[in-house]
Design an enzyme around this catalytic site. Structure first.
Site, short mmCIF file in Angstrom:
data_model
loop_
_atom_site.label_atom_id
_atom_site.label_comp_id
_atom_site.label_asym_id
_atom_site.label_seq_id
_atom_site.Cartn_x
_atom_site.Cartn_y
_atom_site.Cartn_z
N THR A 1 -27.95 6.04 10.17
CA THR A 1 -26.78 6.69 10.80
C THR A 1 -25.74 5.67 11.26
O THR A 1 -24.54 5.86 11.07
CB THR A 1 -27.25 7.53 12.03
OG1 THR A 1 -28.20 8.49 11.57
CG2 THR A 1 -26.09 8.23 12.70
N GLU B 1 -27.93 24.71 5.97
CA GLU B 1 -26.63 24.10 5.67
C GLU B 1 -26.13 24.49 4.28
O GLU B 1 -24.93 24.76 4.12
CB GLU B 1 -26.75 22.57 5.78
CG GLU B 1 -26.97 22.13 7.23
CD GLU B 1 -27.26 20.64 7.38
OE1 GLU B 1 -27.28 19.92 6.35
OE2 GLU B 1 -27.46 20.20 8.52
N TYR C 1 -22.45 21.78 13.12
CA TYR C 1 -23.02 20.93 14.18
C TYR C 1 -23.38 21.83 15.35
O TYR C 1 -22.60 22.01 16.28
CB TYR C 1 -22.04 19.84 14.58
CG TYR C 1 -21.86 18.76 13.54
CD1 TYR C 1 -22.96 18.04 13.06
CD2 TYR C 1 -20.61 18.43 13.04
CE1 TYR C 1 -22.81 17.03 12.11
CE2 TYR C 1 -20.45 17.41 12.08
CZ TYR C 1 -21.56 16.73 11.64
OH TYR C 1 -21.40 15.72 10.70
N HIS D 1 -22.53 13.07 5.53
CA HIS D 1 -23.57 13.86 6.19
C HIS D 1 -24.56 14.25 5.10
O HIS D 1 -24.15 14.67 4.02
CB HIS D 1 -22.99 15.12 6.83
CG HIS D 1 -24.05 16.10 7.22
ND1 HIS D 1 -24.73 16.01 8.41
CD2 HIS D 1 -24.60 17.14 6.54
CE1 HIS D 1 -25.65 16.98 8.45
NE2 HIS D 1 -25.59 17.67 7.33
N ASN E 1 -19.25 7.53 9.63
CA ASN E 1 -20.26 6.95 8.74
C ASN E 1 -20.28 7.58 7.35
O ASN E 1 -21.30 7.63 6.69
CB ASN E 1 -21.65 7.01 9.41
CG ASN E 1 -22.03 8.42 9.82
OD1 ASN E 1 -21.30 9.36 9.51
ND2 ASN E 1 -23.15 8.56 10.50
N ARG F 1 -23.71 3.74 3.29
CA ARG F 1 -23.14 3.31 4.59
C ARG F 1 -23.16 1.79 4.72
O ARG F 1 -22.21 1.19 5.23
CB ARG F 1 -23.91 3.97 5.74
CG ARG F 1 -23.61 5.46 5.86
CD ARG F 1 -24.50 6.10 6.90
NE ARG F 1 -24.21 7.51 7.11
CZ ARG F 1 -25.10 8.39 7.55
NH1 ARG F 1 -26.33 8.01 7.83
NH2 ARG F 1 -24.76 9.66 7.71
N LYS G 1 -17.46 12.86 4.51
CA LYS G 1 -16.71 13.17 5.73
C LYS G 1 -15.24 12.71 5.59
O LYS G 1 -14.90 11.97 4.65
CB LYS G 1 -17.38 12.48 6.92
CG LYS G 1 -18.77 13.04 7.27
CD LYS G 1 -19.33 12.27 8.46
CE LYS G 1 -20.71 12.77 8.87
NZ LYS G 1 -21.26 11.96 9.99
N ARG H 1 -31.20 10.69 1.68
CA ARG H 1 -31.08 9.95 2.94
C ARG H 1 -31.36 8.46 2.75
O ARG H 1 -30.77 7.61 3.41
CB ARG H 1 -31.97 10.58 4.02
CG ARG H 1 -31.38 11.93 4.45
CD ARG H 1 -32.18 12.59 5.53
NE ARG H 1 -32.08 11.99 6.83
CZ ARG H 1 -31.12 12.25 7.72
NH1 ARG H 1 -30.16 13.11 7.44
NH2 ARG H 1 -31.13 11.68 8.90
P1 AMP Z 1 -27.22 13.25 13.67
O1 AMP Z 1 -27.27 14.67 13.17
O2 AMP Z 1 -28.04 13.01 14.88
O3 AMP Z 1 -27.42 12.25 12.57
O4 AMP Z 1 -25.72 13.01 14.15
C1 AMP Z 1 -24.69 13.53 13.42
C2 AMP Z 1 -23.55 12.58 13.39
O5 AMP Z 1 -23.10 12.33 14.72
C3 AMP Z 1 -23.83 11.21 12.83
O6 AMP Z 1 -23.79 11.17 11.43
C4 AMP Z 1 -22.70 10.41 13.45
O7 AMP Z 1 -21.48 10.61 12.75
C5 AMP Z 1 -22.53 11.04 14.82
N1 AMP Z 1 -23.26 10.38 15.90
C6 AMP Z 1 -24.59 10.48 16.14
N2 AMP Z 1 -24.93 9.76 17.22
C7 AMP Z 1 -23.79 9.19 17.70
C8 AMP Z 1 -23.50 8.33 18.82
N3 AMP Z 1 -24.44 7.91 19.66
N4 AMP Z 1 -22.21 7.97 18.99
C9 AMP Z 1 -21.26 8.41 18.17
N5 AMP Z 1 -21.47 9.21 17.11
C10 AMP Z 1 -22.72 9.59 16.86
#
Ligand code: AMP
Length: 163
Positions: A96, A141, A50, A130, A127, A107, A10, A90
């Site tokens: 995350t 993807e 996304y 992805h 973080n 991370r 990222k 992963r």
């Molecule tokens: P996910 O696909 O659910 O892993 O979310 C995608 C990305 O969204 C993560 O890798 C984070 O960069 C960001 N993210 C997810 N949850 C949060 C949260 N509660 N607050 C801020 N950023 C988030």
């Protein structure tokens, strides 16, 4: 059992100069990079990556901030292949939330920020990486980010020695 997964370094990872470190983590375990490029995505592309699924899982605010973050600079996109690669990647990437990611993961070793901080600043959690979550996401993807001719078929030394 061979799988392809999408890995993005990222904008925070690119800007912090961590691309080499991150790429080498995948190389060292014997995963194969079959596609790689630097891309600066626009709003439309970011929304295809996304999807609304994020809104369902994490809420509209997280999606809005995430779209802003992923467009904030170039990313390095990789298609990484290997045995049960989605899960292995992963594991290497870690949780995350950087605060919770274990040392030894990408991370956990290179970031420490928390959901609490992201909420307070109203931003996406930065973080570094992805990585596709499951087979269905990986297929979607990889085909979104890479054309067939951008994915290469070759043997790495690891395959000759281990399999
Ligand atoms: P996910 O696909 O659910 O892993 O979310 C995608 C990305 O969204 C993560 O890798 C984070 O960069 C960001 N993210 C997810 N949850 C949060 C949260 N509660 N607050 C801020 N950023 C988030």
């Amino acid at each position: 059992m061979n799988e392809k997964s999408l890995v993005l370094i990222k904008p925070d990872g690119v800007k912090r100069g961590l691309a080499g470190e991150i790429i080498s983590r995948f190389e060292k375990v014997g995963l194969k990079i079959v596609g790689m490029k630097m891309v600066w995505v626009d709003e439309n592309f970011a929304k295809e990556h996304y999807t609304e699924d994020i809104t369902k899982r994490r809420g509209e605010k997280v999606r809005t901030n995430l779209l802003k973050f992923i467009k904030s600079g170039p990313v390095i996109a990789m298609c990484v292949e290997g045995i049960e690669a989605i899960e292995v990647i992963r594991k290497i990437v870690g949780e995350t939330e950087p605060k919770s990611a274990l040392p030894g993961t990408i991370r956990g070793d290179y970031s420490h920020i928390s959901y609490g901080m992201a909420d307070k600043l109203n931003k996406a959690i930065e973080n570094l990486i992805h990585a596709s979550a499951n087979k269905e996401d990986a297929e979607h993807e990889v085909s979104l980010w890479f054309a067939i001719e951008e994915l290469h078929n070759y043997k790495i030394a690891h395959e000759e020695h281990v399999f």
